[in-house]
Scaffold this motif. Sequence first.
Motif, short mmCIF file in Angstrom:
data_model
loop_
_atom_site.label_atom_id
_atom_site.label_comp_id
_atom_site.label_asym_id
_atom_site.label_seq_id
_atom_site.Cartn_x
_atom_site.Cartn_y
_atom_site.Cartn_z
N LEU A 118 -17.09 107.05 20.98
CA LEU A 118 -18.09 108.10 20.75
C LEU A 118 -17.57 109.06 19.69
CD1 LEU A 118 -18.61 108.63 24.47
CD2 LEU A 118 -20.58 108.83 22.95
N ALA A 119 -18.40 109.35 18.71
CA ALA A 119 -18.03 110.40 17.76
C ALA A 119 -18.20 111.72 18.49
CB ALA A 119 -18.96 110.35 16.56
N GLN A 120 -17.20 112.59 18.34
CA GLN A 120 -17.27 113.86 19.09
C GLN A 120 -17.48 115.05 18.17
OE1 GLN A 120 -13.68 113.39 21.66
NE2 GLN A 120 -15.24 113.71 23.23
N GLU A 121 -16.85 115.02 17.01
CA GLU A 121 -16.97 116.14 16.07
C GLU A 121 -16.81 115.63 14.65
OE1 GLU A 121 -14.10 119.26 16.76
OE2 GLU A 121 -14.81 119.42 18.84
N VAL A 122 -17.31 116.42 13.69
CA VAL A 122 -17.08 116.08 12.29
C VAL A 122 -16.41 117.26 11.60
CG1 VAL A 122 -18.13 115.32 10.12
CG2 VAL A 122 -19.19 114.68 12.28
N ASP A 123 -15.33 116.96 10.87
CA ASP A 123 -14.72 117.98 10.01
C ASP A 123 -15.34 117.74 8.63
OD1 ASP A 123 -13.18 119.30 8.18
OD2 ASP A 123 -11.27 118.85 9.15
N TRP A 124 -16.37 118.54 8.32
CA TRP A 124 -17.15 118.29 7.10
C TRP A 124 -16.29 118.45 5.85
CZ3 TRP A 124 -21.31 115.83 8.20
CH2 TRP A 124 -22.07 116.14 9.33
N ARG A 125 -15.36 119.42 5.87
CA ARG A 125 -14.58 119.71 4.66
C ARG A 125 -13.65 118.54 4.31
NH1 ARG A 125 -10.88 123.52 2.35
NH2 ARG A 125 -9.68 123.80 4.25
N HIS A 126 -12.98 118.01 5.33
CA HIS A 126 -12.03 116.93 5.07
C HIS A 126 -12.64 115.55 5.26
CE1 HIS A 126 -9.48 120.46 6.08
NE2 HIS A 126 -8.89 120.07 4.96
N GLN A 127 -13.91 115.51 5.62
CA GLN A 127 -14.63 114.23 5.85
C GLN A 127 -13.89 113.34 6.85
OE1 GLN A 127 -17.06 114.12 1.68
NE2 GLN A 127 -16.05 112.31 2.32
N VAL A 128 -13.69 113.92 8.02
CA VAL A 128 -12.99 113.17 9.08
C VAL A 128 -13.79 113.31 10.37
CG1 VAL A 128 -10.89 113.03 10.49
CG2 VAL A 128 -10.71 113.54 8.04
N LEU A 129 -13.93 112.17 11.06
CA LEU A 129 -14.62 112.16 12.36
C LEU A 129 -13.59 112.18 13.47
CD1 LEU A 129 -17.02 109.17 11.87
CD2 LEU A 129 -17.76 111.37 12.75
N ALA A 130 -13.84 112.99 14.50
CA ALA A 130 -12.99 112.94 15.69
C ALA A 130 -13.73 112.08 16.72
CB ALA A 130 -12.76 114.34 16.24
N CYS A 131 -13.07 111.05 17.22
CA CYS A 131 -13.74 110.10 18.12
C CYS A 131 -12.94 109.94 19.42
CB CYS A 131 -13.85 108.73 17.48
SG CYS A 131 -14.69 108.74 15.90
N ARG A 132 -13.65 109.50 20.48
CA ARG A 132 -13.00 109.18 21.75
C ARG A 132 -13.40 107.77 22.15
NH1 ARG A 132 -14.89 109.64 26.74
NH2 ARG A 132 -16.56 111.05 26.15
N SER A 133 -12.40 107.00 22.55
CA SER A 133 -12.68 105.62 22.95
C SER A 133 -13.70 105.59 24.09
CB SER A 133 -11.37 104.96 23.40
OG SER A 133 -11.67 103.78 24.11
N ALA A 134 -14.55 104.56 24.09
CA ALA A 134 -15.54 104.43 25.16
C ALA A 134 -14.94 103.78 26.40
CB ALA A 134 -16.72 103.61 24.67
N VAL A 135 -13.71 103.27 26.28
CA VAL A 135 -13.14 102.53 27.41
C VAL A 135 -11.83 103.16 27.92
CG1 VAL A 135 -14.17 100.30 26.89
CG2 VAL A 135 -12.03 100.92 25.77
N SER A 136 -11.42 104.26 27.32
CA SER A 136 -10.23 104.96 27.81
C SER A 136 -10.32 106.41 27.36
CB SER A 136 -8.96 104.32 27.24
OG SER A 136 -8.85 104.64 25.88
N GLU A 137 -9.31 107.19 27.69
CA GLU A 137 -9.31 108.61 27.29
C GLU A 137 -8.76 108.80 25.88
OE1 GLU A 137 -10.64 111.17 29.10
OE2 GLU A 137 -11.37 109.47 30.26
N GLU A 138 -8.36 107.71 25.22
CA GLU A 138 -7.71 107.84 23.92
C GLU A 138 -8.66 108.42 22.86
OE1 GLU A 138 -4.92 104.06 23.46
OE2 GLU A 138 -6.55 103.89 24.90
#
Length: 402
Positions: free
Chosen positions: A69-89
């Motif tokens: 799941l995408a959780q957040e976007v850092d628009w300035r650095h163009q980076v997505l923060a994601c969390r695995s759908a099958v673990s807490e990673e």
Amino acid sequence: LVVLGSGFAGYSLLRALPRDLFDLTLISPRNYFLFTPLLPSATIGTVELRSILEPVRRRLRHVQQVEALAQEVDWRHQVLACRSAVSEETFDLPYDLLVIAVGAQVADYGIPGVAEHALTLSDVPDARAIRARVLVQLARAEIPGLSDDEIRRRMTFIICGGGPTGVEVAAEIHDLLTDELRTLYPELASLSRVILVEALDRLLTGFDDALGAYTSRHFAREGIEVRTGTPVERIEADHVVVEGGEEIPCGLAIWAGGNAPVPFVASLGLPLEKGRIRVAPDLSVPEHPGVWALGDCAVTEPPLPATAQVAQRQGKYLAKALRRRTRGLPVDPFEARVSGMMAYIGGGEALAEVGDVQWTGRGAWILWRSAYLTKLVSLPNKVKVLFDWAKAAAFGRDVSRF
Ligand SMILES: Cc1cc2nc3c(=O)[nH]c(=O)nc-3n(C[C@H](O)[C@H](O)[C@H](O)COP(=O)(O)OP(=O)(O)OC[C@H]3O[C@@H](n4cnc5c(N)ncnc54)[C@H](O)[C@@H]3O)c2cc1C
């Protein structure tokens, strides 16, 4: 190019993009594409769930896929923060181009008890939960020593929301009760009730008035109770409270109340309209070059209905627009063409509306089945659904509970 979501919009975009144009990554908690128009039929086993799923890995082998799941976007650095759908990673994913196609979730409009006591229908686990609960209700109604009133309560199914999903779920559950109960649970047949509750004064407001009225008459003939102009105030474990304080006892309440944004969309800090990302005519997100939003999570001007048809067309349109963009060619705005709407209303009848032409009854049902058979996205899906329909017609629906 990172695509968020493997639904109608994301999947059709990725299917239509040439393999060698971009480095493609798909981020989605589902590793399948779900054909939602047949999801109501899967709640009672007219079709099996696996028949309406298409594993995306089989169809999109050229795309790197991460179940997350995408959780957040850092628009300035163009980076997505994601969390695995099958673990807490968690992990970060840089992107050059981003397509947001994360769909929507079911809106509860803050009505107390929806989350705790009602089931909703938007994904596979929901359909499984409804099927299991309907079968549990049959088992609970058979416990010896119950009064008729208690059996009737346990066998009352209230569907809240008279849009296409609510109407189709009511129709499917009623089909199960009439087709299978008569032979398999004859003592329960006369005590079962399906009630469809709608806040507005008619059903299916997205369809022409005449079709909404036809559905109400058809439901009355079939024995589905329709309560229009009846807003739900609260849902409790064993009853639904409607405006005015009336308590309607039930064994199962299903909430089909419309769309709300998924939490990720709300976290983006983008201008929203009724919870959807406002996009330009070419589906780009204003002031965010290289970012597009489409499907149920986006809204154009004028707004388009949140349907599979629109999402799928937008996916195909964006694939073409991206191809032109890489060649430096101008991109036309997205043109909405709605080719028609259909809904199953039970008892082997359906509704269809194409422009000014309307069909109801058996003919519309044949059209409904043929259209969905054509629109299913793969040959395995088509064959499996056809077999499911044939099996259900020949042997009845499977009412085993496990
Ligand atoms: C029961 C039901 C019946 C329907 N019947 C019809 C019909 O008959 N005809 C019709 O036209 N429309 C129908 N619809 C509406 C149709 O399903 C939607 O309009 C369509 O699915 C929208 O496509 P989408 O790609 O925007 O979203 P979806 O198809 O919902 O896909 C969204 C995707 O995003 C993923 N996702 C969610 N959050 C994240 C995140 N944070 N990060 C990454 N991925 C994420 C989801 O897992 C999913 O893969 C129905 C809907 C339902 C629920």
